[in-house]
Motif scaffolding. Sequence first.
Motif, PDB file in Angstrom:
ATOM      1  N   ARG A   1      -1.204   2.796   0.629  1.00  0.00           N
ATOM      2  CA  ARG A   1      -0.245   3.053   1.721  1.00  0.00           C
ATOM      3  C   ARG A   1      -0.051   4.552   1.904  1.00  0.00           C
ATOM      4  NH1 ARG A   1       2.008  -1.588  -0.623  1.00  0.00           N
ATOM      5  NH2 ARG A   1       2.423  -3.272   0.876  1.00  0.00           N
ATOM      6  N   ASP A   2       0.134   4.936   3.177  1.00  0.00           N
ATOM      7  CA  ASP A   2       0.504   6.314   3.447  1.00  0.00           C
ATOM      8  C   ASP A   2       2.020   6.404   3.622  1.00  0.00           C
ATOM      9  OD1 ASP A   2       1.109   5.413   6.011  1.00  0.00           O
ATOM     10  OD2 ASP A   2      -0.712   6.238   6.916  1.00  0.00           O
TER      11      ASP A   2
ATOM     12  N   HIS B   1      -7.831   8.324   3.323  1.00  0.00           N
ATOM     13  CA  HIS B   1      -7.192   8.214   4.633  1.00  0.00           C
ATOM     14  C   HIS B   1      -8.092   8.879   5.679  1.00  0.00           C
ATOM     15  CE1 HIS B   1      -4.225   8.151   7.811  1.00  0.00           C
ATOM     16  NE2 HIS B   1      -3.395   7.482   7.020  1.00  0.00           N
TER      17      HIS B   1
ATOM     18  N   THR C   1      -3.861  -2.239  -2.739  1.00  0.00           N
ATOM     19  CA  THR C   1      -3.239  -1.785  -1.500  1.00  0.00           C
ATOM     20  C   THR C   1      -3.043  -0.277  -1.570  1.00  0.00           C
ATOM     21  OG1 THR C   1      -2.042  -3.885  -1.302  1.00  0.00           O
ATOM     22  CG2 THR C   1      -1.278  -2.052   0.063  1.00  0.00           C
TER      23      THR C   1
ATOM     24  N   ARG D   1       1.605   2.653   6.733  1.00  0.00           N
ATOM     25  CA  ARG D   1       0.329   2.043   7.089  1.00  0.00           C
ATOM     26  C   ARG D   1      -0.446   1.735   5.803  1.00  0.00           C
ATOM     27  NH1 ARG D   1       1.267   5.738  11.426  1.00  0.00           N
ATOM     28  NH2 ARG D   1       0.792   7.404   9.945  1.00  0.00           N
ATOM     29  N   ALA D   2      -1.157   0.604   5.812  1.00  0.00           N
ATOM     30  CA  ALA D   2      -1.789   0.154   4.572  1.00  0.00           C
ATOM     31  C   ALA D   2      -3.207  -0.324   4.795  1.00  0.00           C
ATOM     32  CB  ALA D   2      -0.968  -0.974   3.935  1.00  0.00           C
ATOM     33  N   GLY D   3      -4.017  -0.141   3.779  1.00  0.00           N
ATOM     34  CA  GLY D   3      -5.352  -0.712   3.714  1.00  0.00           C
ATOM     35  C   GLY D   3      -5.465  -1.527   2.444  1.00  0.00           C
ATOM     36  N   THR D   4      -6.273  -2.575   2.453  1.00  0.00           N
ATOM     37  CA  THR D   4      -6.395  -3.441   1.284  1.00  0.00           C
ATOM     38  C   THR D   4      -7.851  -3.611   0.875  1.00  0.00           C
ATOM     39  OG1 THR D   4      -6.494  -5.450   2.632  1.00  0.00           O
ATOM     40  CG2 THR D   4      -4.313  -4.734   1.875  1.00  0.00           C
TER      41      THR D   4
ATOM     42  N   ALA E   1      -4.565   6.686  11.858  1.00  0.00           N
ATOM     43  CA  ALA E   1      -5.274   5.526  11.339  1.00  0.00           C
ATOM     44  C   ALA E   1      -4.619   5.040  10.048  1.00  0.00           C
ATOM     45  CB  ALA E   1      -6.735   5.896  11.095  1.00  0.00           C
ATOM     46  N   ALA E   2      -5.037   3.864   9.613  1.00  0.00           N
ATOM     47  CA  ALA E   2      -4.540   3.296   8.362  1.00  0.00           C
ATOM     48  C   ALA E   2      -5.452   3.717   7.212  1.00  0.00           C
ATOM     49  CB  ALA E   2      -4.490   1.784   8.463  1.00  0.00           C
ATOM     50  N   PRO E   3      -4.948   3.728   5.992  1.00  0.00           N
ATOM     51  CA  PRO E   3      -5.789   4.040   4.836  1.00  0.00           C
ATOM     52  C   PRO E   3      -6.938   3.043   4.707  1.00  0.00           C
ATOM     53  CG  PRO E   3      -3.467   4.121   4.240  1.00  0.00           C
ATOM     54  CD  PRO E   3      -3.533   3.523   5.609  1.00  0.00           C
TER      55      PRO E   3
END
Length: 369
Positions: A103-104, A30, A101, A108-111, A2-4
């Motif tokens: 990122r792992d 995460h 933002t 992969r990124a979450g905002t 999965a994304a963060p």
Amino acid sequence: MAAPVIRSVTAEQTVLTPGQSTTVRVDAYHPDSRLLTLPGRVSDPTGAAWDCPVRLDLSVPLTVQLGSASPGVTVTPADADPTRFTVGVLAGPGTVTLTATARDGAGRAGTGSATLTVPLLVGMSAEKGARTRRIVADYPGIRYMRDYGTDGPDPDALPELPPLNAGKFADAPSAVMHVSWKDDVEQLAGWLDEVRRPIYLTWYHEPMGDVTPATYRATAARVSQIVAAHPQRRWVLGHGPIVTRYWLDEGRGNPTDWVYPGMTHYGVDCYSQDTAAYWPASRMFGVAFGKVRAAVPGVRLLVPEYGLSRTTADTTGAGRAQALRDHVTWLRQQHDVDAIAYWNNSTGVPLGDPPLESTAWRDLQLGWA
């Protein structure tokens, strides 16, 4: 995988005036991270044993960033905490959007986002010295003030730029200072070397009748050139001419007389000494602003001086207090107005006892009214 995910972006202070800063924290995780607890047992040589759970941290490392596309915003990461940032603002009124933002290692990124508000600056000005020190003590929360400079030991009678370590700069340390001077424009470059706080600039306050429009435009254009080339330009929130409401309205002045290349702001000093009625904001500001907006599309507006006489019938001051609130409320609703300062000098239209008007202005400075 999965994304963060960013749970929240939280600012300790959500309303900032130019020059202020706040701490912003980003709460991110995460979904694939795990914290496992396994049963365990420890014994010593005598055979004594103890249950001792073992924890395994299988968290996915994240890199957290915070930024903003809004003008005049600085973001500084904390050294010890990768989720904490210091955000400073050097800009006029409006909404500042912060984007976080996480990122792992796989990209992969979450905002997430948060907003800060830069409000209309509400302040006060008075004569230099004891009078200024008195209003700073009596009206805590002054956010905007005029400093007209003082004539130095030279042959002319024109004020130079004011000192940065004395006078109003020392007496009102939290105010955004709007500085005016009338002497040699070239002194600005050296003066800016020592500036360390947000300012507005005006060369030759109210030039009408003193300087020809052609001379004003040619000379004031140097302000744009000096500011644009100076390493301290970030502290200059804007610059431009100042005229009076009366000159624009009753005097039918042409606002383009004082428009010069690179200017960002147009100031209008607005007074009413009408003792029969309190003018609505549409008359107090609207007519003059409309002329400036039509002549100089996109320019931002300031009310460097403002004053209102109490009407004869208003014996308690309640009417003037309400007029002050109505006027500032109207200004806050405008998309292009940065600041207003009441001209609380010892003559003219000062605020004073009874205290209804002074209380109203204190509250307006703090955003309560």
